[in-house]
Motif scaffolding. Structure first.
Motif, mmCIF file in Angstrom:
data_model
loop_
_atom_site.group_PDB
_atom_site.id
_atom_site.type_symbol
_atom_site.label_atom_id
_atom_site.label_comp_id
_atom_site.label_asym_id
_atom_site.label_seq_id
_atom_site.Cartn_x
_atom_site.Cartn_y
_atom_site.Cartn_z
ATOM 1 N N CYS A 52 -3.907 2.147 -9.594
ATOM 2 C CA CYS A 52 -3.661 2.093 -7.846
ATOM 3 C C CYS A 52 -5.624 2.660 -7.954
ATOM 4 C CB CYS A 52 -3.236 3.149 -7.483
ATOM 5 S SG CYS A 52 -3.751 4.638 -8.215
ATOM 6 N N GLU A 53 -6.175 3.326 -9.016
ATOM 7 C CA GLU A 53 -7.253 3.865 -8.743
ATOM 8 C C GLU A 53 -8.271 3.017 -8.838
ATOM 9 O OE1 GLU A 53 -9.885 7.244 -10.541
ATOM 10 O OE2 GLU A 53 -8.448 6.452 -12.276
ATOM 11 N N ALA A 54 -7.979 2.070 -9.543
ATOM 12 C CA ALA A 54 -8.983 0.874 -10.071
ATOM 13 C C ALA A 54 -9.320 -0.188 -8.781
ATOM 14 C CB ALA A 54 -8.307 -0.039 -11.264
ATOM 15 N N ALA A 55 -7.643 -0.316 -8.172
ATOM 16 C CA ALA A 55 -7.608 -1.289 -7.125
ATOM 17 C C ALA A 55 -8.640 -0.478 -5.596
ATOM 18 C CB ALA A 55 -6.211 -1.272 -6.797
ATOM 19 N N LYS A 68 -8.848 2.143 8.853
ATOM 20 C CA LYS A 68 -8.747 0.090 8.891
ATOM 21 C C LYS A 68 -9.414 -0.650 7.647
ATOM 22 C CE LYS A 68 -7.674 -0.648 13.626
ATOM 23 N NZ LYS A 68 -8.791 -1.095 14.612
ATOM 24 N N GLU A 69 -10.741 0.036 7.041
ATOM 25 C CA GLU A 69 -11.517 -0.070 6.329
ATOM 26 C C GLU A 69 -11.423 -0.146 4.933
ATOM 27 O OE1 GLU A 69 -13.356 3.826 7.340
ATOM 28 O OE2 GLU A 69 -12.625 2.423 8.050
ATOM 29 N N LEU A 70 -10.093 1.103 4.544
ATOM 30 C CA LEU A 70 -8.737 1.016 3.271
ATOM 31 C C LEU A 70 -8.316 0.296 3.498
ATOM 32 C CD1 LEU A 70 -10.539 5.234 2.761
ATOM 33 C CD2 LEU A 70 -11.579 2.372 1.449
ATOM 34 N N ARG A 71 -7.235 -0.652 4.430
ATOM 35 C CA ARG A 71 -6.113 -0.782 4.397
ATOM 36 C C ARG A 71 -6.272 -1.856 3.432
ATOM 37 N NH1 ARG A 71 -4.208 -0.586 10.568
ATOM 38 N NH2 ARG A 71 -3.720 1.149 10.658
ATOM 39 N N GLU A 72 -6.703 -2.646 3.327
ATOM 40 C CA GLU A 72 -6.465 -3.759 1.724
ATOM 41 C C GLU A 72 -6.689 -3.610 0.312
ATOM 42 O OE1 GLU A 72 -8.768 -7.669 0.304
ATOM 43 O OE2 GLU A 72 -9.263 -7.241 2.313
ATOM 44 N N PRO A 73 -7.599 -2.500 0.304
ATOM 45 C CA PRO A 73 -6.901 -2.087 -1.101
ATOM 46 C C PRO A 73 -5.672 -0.982 -1.455
ATOM 47 C CG PRO A 73 -9.527 -1.586 0.124
ATOM 48 C CD PRO A 73 -8.454 -2.564 1.097
ATOM 49 N N ALA A 74 -5.204 -0.865 -0.597
ATOM 50 C CA ALA A 74 -4.465 0.320 0.090
ATOM 51 C C ALA A 74 -3.505 0.032 -0.683
ATOM 52 C CB ALA A 74 -4.113 1.248 1.215
ATOM 53 N N GLU A 132 -11.259 4.345 -3.650
ATOM 54 C CA GLU A 132 -11.601 5.854 -2.477
ATOM 55 C C GLU A 132 -10.592 6.377 -2.125
ATOM 56 O OE1 GLU A 132 -11.749 2.038 -2.934
ATOM 57 O OE2 GLU A 132 -13.215 1.705 -1.942
ATOM 58 N N LEU A 133 -9.126 6.103 -3.036
ATOM 59 C CA LEU A 133 -8.302 6.809 -2.445
ATOM 60 C C LEU A 133 -7.188 7.334 -3.495
ATOM 61 C CD1 LEU A 133 -6.377 3.643 -0.348
ATOM 62 C CD2 LEU A 133 -7.810 6.147 0.981
ATOM 63 N N PHE A 134 -7.187 7.425 -5.018
ATOM 64 C CA PHE A 134 -6.845 7.777 -6.341
ATOM 65 C C PHE A 134 -7.682 7.860 -6.916
ATOM 66 C CE2 PHE A 134 -3.606 4.398 -3.959
ATOM 67 C CZ PHE A 134 -2.967 5.195 -3.314
ATOM 68 N N GLN A 135 -7.283 8.387 -7.717
ATOM 69 C CA GLN A 135 -7.940 9.522 -9.009
ATOM 70 C C GLN A 135 -7.362 9.588 -10.005
ATOM 71 O OE1 GLN A 135 -9.906 10.983 -5.918
ATOM 72 N NE2 GLN A 135 -10.956 9.037 -5.252
ATOM 73 N N LEU A 136 -7.631 9.991 -10.990
ATOM 74 C CA LEU A 136 -5.933 10.499 -11.693
ATOM 75 C C LEU A 136 -7.362 11.914 -12.349
ATOM 76 C CD1 LEU A 136 -5.170 7.617 -13.988
ATOM 77 C CD2 LEU A 136 -4.272 8.744 -12.527
ATOM 78 N N ASP A 137 -6.282 13.267 -12.463
ATOM 79 C CA ASP A 137 -7.170 14.013 -13.041
ATOM 80 C C ASP A 137 -7.022 14.152 -14.727
ATOM 81 O OD1 ASP A 137 -4.769 15.157 -14.207
ATOM 82 O OD2 ASP A 137 -4.589 16.523 -11.805
ATOM 83 N N ASP A 138 -7.634 15.316 -15.034
ATOM 84 C CA ASP A 138 -8.271 15.801 -16.142
ATOM 85 C C ASP A 138 -6.250 15.385 -16.920
ATOM 86 O OD1 ASP A 138 -10.971 14.976 -15.854
ATOM 87 O OD2 ASP A 138 -10.819 17.492 -15.289
ATOM 88 N N GLU A 139 -5.546 15.809 -16.462
ATOM 89 C CA GLU A 139 -4.174 16.213 -16.957
ATOM 90 C C GLU A 139 -3.343 14.172 -16.663
ATOM 91 O OE1 GLU A 139 -4.849 19.029 -14.716
ATOM 92 O OE2 GLU A 139 -5.878 19.472 -16.731
ATOM 93 N N GLY A 140 -3.822 13.310 -16.021
ATOM 94 C CA GLY A 140 -3.585 12.223 -15.881
ATOM 95 C C GLY A 140 -2.561 12.196 -14.244
ATOM 96 N N ASP A 141 -2.594 13.208 -14.000
ATOM 97 C CA ASP A 141 -2.111 13.426 -12.321
ATOM 98 C C ASP A 141 -2.477 12.887 -11.616
ATOM 99 O OD1 ASP A 141 -0.009 14.607 -13.860
ATOM 100 O OD2 ASP A 141 -1.413 16.839 -13.197
ATOM 101 N N LEU A 142 -2.123 12.323 -10.592
ATOM 102 C CA LEU A 142 -2.856 11.408 -9.660
ATOM 103 C C LEU A 142 -3.046 12.381 -7.887
ATOM 104 C CD1 LEU A 142 -2.826 8.206 -8.073
ATOM 105 C CD2 LEU A 142 -1.078 8.452 -7.381
ATOM 106 N N VAL A 143 -4.395 11.765 -7.970
ATOM 107 C CA VAL A 143 -4.919 12.824 -7.035
ATOM 108 C C VAL A 143 -4.779 11.802 -5.564
ATOM 109 C CG1 VAL A 143 -6.630 13.988 -5.647
ATOM 110 C CG2 VAL A 143 -6.000 14.897 -8.024
ATOM 111 N N PHE A 144 -4.046 11.926 -4.929
ATOM 112 C CA PHE A 144 -4.160 11.176 -3.454
ATOM 113 C C PHE A 144 -4.781 11.486 -1.934
ATOM 114 C CE2 PHE A 144 -1.766 8.848 0.576
ATOM 115 C CZ PHE A 144 -2.560 7.856 0.466
ATOM 116 N N THR A 145 -6.573 10.794 -2.366
ATOM 117 C CA THR A 145 -6.948 11.771 -1.038
ATOM 118 C C THR A 145 -6.277 11.636 0.180
ATOM 119 O OG1 THR A 145 -8.013 9.688 -0.812
ATOM 120 C CG2 THR A 145 -9.218 11.106 -2.974
ATOM 121 N N ARG A 146 -6.017 10.925 0.980
ATOM 122 C CA ARG A 146 -5.539 10.519 2.053
ATOM 123 C C ARG A 146 -3.747 10.901 2.257
ATOM 124 N NH1 ARG A 146 -9.077 9.934 5.937
ATOM 125 N NH2 ARG A 146 -7.440 9.214 6.888
#
Length: 65
Positions: free
Chosen positions: A16-19, A43-49, A22-36
């Motif tokens: 998800c982070e690769a796709a 609208k401008e982030l719907r396709e990658p989402a 702008e919306l997803f990152q993995l933290d230092d422990e490998g846990d998902l951080v979802f920015t939204r």
């Protein structure tokens, strides 16, 4: 459109982070951080989402309207 993250299902593959970095990152422990979290996807982030939801190897993401 909203994205719901099933944190129990997420295994931290980072697809998800690769796709949609702008919306997803993995933290230092490998846990998902979802920015939204709890917010609609702009609208401008719907396709990658959508791509992130469709490519999650463990189906930890789902879309809701």
């Amino acid at each position: 459109m909203h994205i719901i993250v099933d944190r129990d299902r997420c295994e931290g593959h980072g697809v998800c982070e690769a796709a949609a970095p702008e919306l997803f990152q993995l933290d230092d422990e490998g846990d998902l951080v979802f920015t939204r979290e709890g917010q609609p996807i702009p609208k401008e982030l719907r396709e990658p989402a959508i791509n992130s939801v469709l490519t999650c190897p463990v189906a930890a993401l789902k879309m809701e309207d």
